[in-house]
Design a protein around this motif. Sequence first.
Motif, PDB file in Angstrom:
ATOM      1  N   ASN A 196       0.439  -1.433  -0.547  1.00 56.93           N
ATOM      2  CA  ASN A 196      -0.338   0.323   0.156  1.00 56.93           C
ATOM      3  C   ASN A 196       0.728   1.072  -0.042  1.00 56.93           C
ATOM      4  OD1 ASN A 196      -2.619  -1.309   0.067  1.00 56.93           O
ATOM      5  ND2 ASN A 196      -2.695  -1.597   2.501  1.00 56.93           N
ATOM      6  N   CYS A 197       1.983   1.106   1.017  1.00 56.78           N
ATOM      7  CA  CYS A 197       3.263   2.555   0.861  1.00 56.78           C
ATOM      8  C   CYS A 197       3.444   2.845  -0.592  1.00 56.78           C
ATOM      9  CB  CYS A 197       3.999   2.369   1.823  1.00 56.78           C
ATOM     10  SG  CYS A 197       2.973   2.587   3.660  1.00 56.78           S
ATOM     11  N   TYR A 198       4.095   1.480  -1.321  1.00 56.34           N
ATOM     12  CA  TYR A 198       4.470   1.328  -2.530  1.00 56.34           C
ATOM     13  C   TYR A 198       3.729   2.798  -3.394  1.00 56.34           C
ATOM     14  CZ  TYR A 198       9.247  -0.472  -1.530  1.00 56.34           C
ATOM     15  OH  TYR A 198      10.363  -0.637  -0.811  1.00 56.34           O
ATOM     16  N   ALA A 199       2.494   1.554  -3.449  1.00 54.47           N
ATOM     17  CA  ALA A 199       1.399   2.604  -3.834  1.00 54.47           C
ATOM     18  C   ALA A 199       1.019   4.268  -3.972  1.00 54.47           C
ATOM     19  CB  ALA A 199       0.204   0.830  -4.104  1.00 54.47           C
ATOM     20  N   GLU A 200       0.959   4.108  -2.644  1.00 47.05           N
ATOM     21  CA  GLU A 200       0.682   5.408  -2.712  1.00 47.05           C
ATOM     22  C   GLU A 200       1.707   6.459  -3.389  1.00 47.05           C
ATOM     23  OE1 GLU A 200      -1.085   8.435  -1.655  1.00 47.05           O
ATOM     24  OE2 GLU A 200      -2.092   6.866  -1.742  1.00 47.05           O
ATOM     25  N   ARG A 201       2.982   6.234  -2.644  1.00 46.55           N
ATOM     26  CA  ARG A 201       4.353   6.067  -3.846  1.00 46.55           C
ATOM     27  C   ARG A 201       4.184   6.657  -4.713  1.00 46.55           C
ATOM     28  NH1 ARG A 201       5.892  11.069  -2.687  1.00 46.55           N
ATOM     29  NH2 ARG A 201       7.680  10.457  -4.086  1.00 46.55           N
ATOM     30  N   GLY A 202       3.419   6.037  -5.802  1.00 47.94           N
ATOM     31  CA  GLY A 202       4.171   5.280  -7.217  1.00 47.94           C
ATOM     32  C   GLY A 202       2.556   6.127  -7.735  1.00 47.94           C
ATOM     33  N   HIS A 203       1.620   6.288  -7.424  1.00 49.28           N
ATOM     34  CA  HIS A 203       0.646   7.247  -7.660  1.00 49.28           C
ATOM     35  C   HIS A 203       1.007   9.020  -7.341  1.00 49.28           C
ATOM     36  CE1 HIS A 203      -1.956  10.471  -5.056  1.00 49.28           C
ATOM     37  NE2 HIS A 203      -2.053  10.259  -6.946  1.00 49.28           N
ATOM     38  N   LYS A 204       1.749   9.567  -6.021  1.00 52.96           N
ATOM     39  CA  LYS A 204       2.259  10.459  -6.162  1.00 52.96           C
ATOM     40  C   LYS A 204       3.395  10.780  -7.129  1.00 52.96           C
ATOM     41  CE  LYS A 204       1.124  10.863  -1.940  1.00 52.96           C
ATOM     42  NZ  LYS A 204       2.093  11.238   0.411  1.00 52.96           N
ATOM     43  N   ARG A 205       4.001   9.645  -7.136  1.00 54.43           N
ATOM     44  CA  ARG A 205       5.221   9.932  -9.121  1.00 54.43           C
ATOM     45  C   ARG A 205       4.272  10.162  -9.950  1.00 54.43           C
ATOM     46  NH1 ARG A 205      10.613   8.417  -8.913  1.00 54.43           N
ATOM     47  NH2 ARG A 205      11.567   8.320  -6.973  1.00 54.43           N
ATOM     48  N   LEU A 206       3.505   9.516 -10.417  1.00 54.77           N
ATOM     49  CA  LEU A 206       3.103   9.908 -11.623  1.00 54.77           C
ATOM     50  C   LEU A 206       2.336  10.918 -11.517  1.00 54.77           C
ATOM     51  CD1 LEU A 206       0.729   6.409 -11.415  1.00 54.77           C
ATOM     52  CD2 LEU A 206       2.268   7.354 -13.379  1.00 54.77           C
ATOM     53  N   ARG A 207       1.611  11.444 -10.696  1.00 56.80           N
ATOM     54  CA  ARG A 207       1.055  12.489  -9.904  1.00 56.80           C
ATOM     55  C   ARG A 207       1.237  13.794 -10.824  1.00 56.80           C
ATOM     56  NH1 ARG A 207      -0.783  14.021  -4.625  1.00 56.80           N
ATOM     57  NH2 ARG A 207       1.368  14.562  -4.614  1.00 56.80           N
ATOM     58  N   ASP A 208       2.625  13.580 -10.058  1.00 56.02           N
ATOM     59  CA  ASP A 208       3.915  14.800  -9.656  1.00 56.02           C
ATOM     60  C   ASP A 208       4.318  15.370 -10.847  1.00 56.02           C
ATOM     61  OD1 ASP A 208       2.988  15.103  -7.341  1.00 56.02           O
ATOM     62  OD2 ASP A 208       4.447  14.771  -6.082  1.00 56.02           O
ATOM     63  N   ALA A 209       4.546  13.940 -11.964  1.00 55.16           N
ATOM     64  CA  ALA A 209       5.207  14.729 -14.051  1.00 55.16           C
ATOM     65  C   ALA A 209       4.347  14.610 -14.675  1.00 55.16           C
ATOM     66  CB  ALA A 209       5.521  12.818 -13.898  1.00 55.16           C
TER      67      ALA A 209
END
Length: 153
Positions: free
Chosen positions: A119-132
Amino acid sequence: MAFRLSDTAREYFDNIEETSSTGEFDTKWDQYYFAAMVGIKARDREVTDDEPTADPFVEGVIEDYQDQKFEIYAALITAEIDRQNIPQDAEDEIRELMLSILDSSDPTQLSDYGKQLLNCYAERGHKRLRDAGPAPTEFDEFIRKYHKVLEQA
């Protein structure tokens, strides 16, 4: 413990689906998978205390991913070995890590801690997608963005 995406992550993916005329995610698990793979590839996750608290979107691995779940778990374990700087020849440390992440008695084969990490990896992954860059409005744009972010991770 179950699989969770934050409300912010759900909104990000839902907005793509609501505006896209070029396709959509088949399931919430697909959204989770995309986000988790970005986080895992980047070896970047939220600290476990910041795990998303939103209601679970699913309790277990869906049928479409049953054949791939162990590959996902292996990637998760490898990411944690790297994050924790465990030497490749430290068999006892790696075994302990694996035992803390996996649980053969759980239907998902992950322990609560393993689900929390994913879940924590998915959350950071989403943030990386969002911030890109700007959020895609089309599914095909998202796929292109996903591949670009994944390559840069």
